[in-house]
Design an enzyme around this catalytic site. Structure first.
Site, PDB file in Angstrom:
ATOM      1  N   GLY A  10       0.781  -1.168   0.067  1.00 29.51           N
ATOM      2  CA  GLY A  10       0.066  -0.053   0.177  1.00 29.51           C
ATOM      3  C   GLY A  10       0.885   1.151  -0.017  1.00 29.51           C
ATOM      4  N   THR A 146       5.395   1.622   6.010  1.00 27.59           N
ATOM      5  CA  THR A 146       4.068   1.007   6.073  1.00 27.59           C
ATOM      6  C   THR A 146       3.350   1.978   6.865  1.00 27.59           C
ATOM      7  OG1 THR A 146       2.200  -0.549   7.109  1.00 27.59           O
ATOM      8  CG2 THR A 146       4.597  -0.876   7.971  1.00 27.59           C
ATOM      9  N   ASP A 148       0.942   1.365   8.742  1.00 26.66           N
ATOM     10  CA  ASP A 148       0.445   0.505   9.934  1.00 26.66           C
ATOM     11  C   ASP A 148       1.446   0.423  11.274  1.00 26.66           C
ATOM     12  OD1 ASP A 148      -1.920  -0.057   8.557  1.00 26.66           O
ATOM     13  OD2 ASP A 148      -1.165  -1.961   7.820  1.00 26.66           O
ATOM     14  N   GLY A 193      -5.636   0.213  10.066  1.00 24.62           N
ATOM     15  CA  GLY A 193      -4.883  -0.880  10.698  1.00 24.62           C
ATOM     16  C   GLY A 193      -5.551  -2.243  10.903  1.00 24.62           C
ATOM     17  N   ARG A 194      -5.134  -2.912   9.950  1.00 22.14           N
ATOM     18  CA  ARG A 194      -5.888  -4.397   9.842  1.00 22.14           C
ATOM     19  C   ARG A 194      -5.603  -5.055  11.222  1.00 22.14           C
ATOM     20  NH1 ARG A 194      -4.940  -5.586   4.040  1.00 22.14           N
ATOM     21  NH2 ARG A 194      -2.882  -5.480   4.783  1.00 22.14           N
ATOM     22  N   GLU A 249     -10.141   0.374  11.981  1.00 15.36           N
ATOM     23  CA  GLU A 249     -10.838  -0.785  11.356  1.00 15.36           C
ATOM     24  C   GLU A 249     -10.691  -2.290  11.702  1.00 15.36           C
ATOM     25  OE1 GLU A 249      -9.222  -0.988   7.195  1.00 15.36           O
ATOM     26  OE2 GLU A 249      -7.160  -1.288   8.079  1.00 15.36           O
TER      27      GLU A 249
END
Lengths: 413, 413
Positions: A10, A146, A148, A193-194, A249
């Site tokens: 990403g 990332t 994240d 933020g998976r 999320e």
């Protein structure tokens, strides 16, 4: 000598700064060592997939001025394009490994730099191991990026600081926006933020500027209960007219309350969306007050119009350090950022770990920095995040809008 | 002499700059005219509603330094708070008019400045007419603000330029973000504008910086057909890997396809949300490609971290001009911005119209600037919008985040 650089995963605001770091280090090295063959740097379009298709761009043809280099450094997203591609296990099928190897040999590439997240480090680890087995000294070096912040072995990841800065700035503006009326209201901000809550947690930064918001912070690292959520919101409404919630999320809903589509990407990650809307609806039903949900969406990973100077500096430094590693003959490793714990001032140095150890592993937000109720983070988090968002990189402006670097399509091989 | 200033309606980036314009003009006038009673300026919390509750703040007590004034000028949203309140028709029930009049008299207020949109101009028109009927010379002056740019009699509205600049910058970043992969994709950006498509249309600004996107632009001023929309997207996908659509929240769906909740606010405006998600789902069903919708949400009206300098300058000038009008004894009018059509350089001067003519009327985007297919705007639109986003106002930063002006709660009467 020839380098190739590819970007994967990403977009972030800092991934092009790492590309620039590699390019600058190579150029400087070429200029310094007069008896040495100069280093040329190829950009690879769309990551490992573009490599297989031999889609290159000669960066020295494009980055012909300091202005062009500076513009690329400040441009968000992956200028070379990206891919989401997973190499099969080599022991089962190494045909793609052979294909990549032949492309690297054909173009006389000595080092491949792969800028990406933990899925990309999987590629670095697998590919470097296979190539070493062939007795080749072609090196594969991973450079982390990332938003994240979930890569292990590094204090934080390039790209995260700018995302955190954007999220904090935006949340602060949302706080102003949501407090203008006298009616009680709830605002739910859904943040990316998976599997890790770093970016959502970073909203605590607002408190460094005297804001009480966000009043509630929910991370994937702590079990989420809708009953508790409604209770938390009701309690905060007793003392605040406008309650602001930051929700990852990736928060883990109880099995019984799952509402997701079940679709997933090439890596088996579930597509997440809609937790904010879901909770908005819940507040409307259970509390009945004015409520709004806001999804910060892709803007949190590509909004470069006021990026973190610290982040872009470190991203460039990570690229430069990757070149050092390559010149030392290292392969299969990932650059890391180490924070000097003993220094009173924030100081970071580059180091490295085996890419294999970073691949497919998620570094989660520390449980000790989450409060007991699981609805906020501690002051340690504010201290950790604060240095990462310092300084502003202003875009080059034209016509009142930022100028972005773009590769002309005719410069691809 | 005493001024009161109130803010009403939705937040913008420039509404506080108009407040500062009024405050500065009053202060300068007080300092100049030595034989005159000085002018004091009261801030009114939460618009006309706060006025009835006598919730004031003495601005000279708060704006004690140039830094404070500058900070207020750059702070987004309505620093004094806002309201959504509609005065009844005086002929039917004038009890609230009497109440407001008594408050104005009690606090010896000579002029009330009301900064707001067309609903607020309704208040200015009604209230000024009623007060004049009582034989009082208390003046009510309207200062326009709205990100919707839908007030008549003015070339554009303060607040719109900064919103357009934010939307353009963000769309440009979304373009970068959405073009990294090789797979065909569609991105739908839902942009505010209940009845007028100005802000959505302003995404055409990207073309001034060489972007082709947005490839499709849909406004409320042209009938929308989902069949045509899918057809348009499919056609654009033939020549573009990543198709970007800008869609107004207020586009008029065919009656048969309505999916809205029907809820409405105090002014009878329908609450709009979800058109982007709706079209995303439609593209997924009908085309089956990668698709994402993005709602720019409240950020487009409160993101002040890179506001338009032109917008804030004009907003301040509008405030200053309102003071001139008041000193001339005018009442019941609204400040307007007039663009000098004859000048090769962009030039704007302030003028005024009767607030009654701006109340409850929507200035829509010109039909002649929409293309025949109803899915794009013409070059005239780019020329119109471009001057409004020029120049950047950088926030005052602390700890890597903008500092916002906030009134201390103990400073309210």
């Amino acid at each position: 000598m020839r380098f190739a650089v590819a970007q994967s995963g990403g977009p972030t605001c800092a991934i092009n700064a790492s590309l620039v770091g590699i390019y600058k280090a190579a150029t400087e090295m070429s200029n310094k060592v007069h008896n040495h063959t100069p280093i040329s740097v190829l950009g690879v379009h769309n990551g490992i997939q573009g490599l297989m298709d031999e889609r290159f761009v000669d960066l020295s043809q494009v980055l012909t001025s300091e202005e062009a280099v500076d513009l690329l450094r400040k441009t968000p997203s992956t200028a070379l394009g990206s891919c989401r591609f997973r190499l099969p296990v080599a022991e089962q099928d190494d045909s793609l490994y052979g294909k990549i190897f032949r492309v690297l040999q054909k173009h006389a590439i000595d080092v491949l730099f792969y800028i990406g997240g933990n899925d990309s480090m999987d590629t670095v680890a697998k590919l470097s191991a296979w190539i070493a087995q062939q007795g080749s000294d072609i090196r594969i070096i991973g450079v982390p990026k990332t938003i994240d912040n979930d890569l292990i072995g590094t204090d934080h990841t390039p790209g995260f600081g700018s995302a955190a800065k954007y999220v904090a700035m935006t949340m602060q503006e949302v706080v102003r926006d949501s407090s203008v009326y006298r009616v009680p209201s709830v605002t739910i901000c859904e943040i990316m933020g998976r599997d890790a809550g770093w970016l959502t947690a970073s909203t605590c930064l607002l408190r460094a500027n005297g804001e009480e918001a966000p009043h509630l912070i929910y991370l994937p690292e702590h079990e989420f209960s809708t009953v508790q959520f409604i209770h938390d919101v009701q309690r905060k409404m007793e003392s605040h007219r406008s309650v602001i919630c930051a929700v990852s999320e990736g928060i883990v809903m109880p099995q019984s309350e799952s509402y997701r589509s079940g679709a997933s990407d090439a890596f088996g990650h579930a597509y997440l969306s809609g937790i904010g809307k879901h909770l908005e609806q819940l507040v409307r039903q259970e509390i009945g007050c004015k409520v709004r949900s806001i999804e910060l969406n892709v803007m949190q990973r590509c909004a470069a119009h006021l990026a973190s100077a610290t982040d872009l500096d470190e991203a460039e430094a990570a690229g430069r350090y990757a070149v050092e590693l390559a010149m030392e003959g290292k392969s299969g490793c990932m650059v890391t950022l180490q924070r000097d714990a003993g220094s009173p001032q924030y100081r970071v140095t580059c180091s490295h770990i085996a890419a294999a150890s970073a691949a497919n592993v998620t570094r989660t937000f520390p449980a000790t920095w989450i409060n007991e109720e699981g609805n906020d983070v501690t002051d340690e988090a504010v201290e950790y995040f604060l240095p990462l968002i310092q300084g502003e990189v202003l875009p080059t402006m034209r016509n009142g809008m930022p100028v972005h670097f773009r590769f002309a399509s005719n410069l691809c091989w």
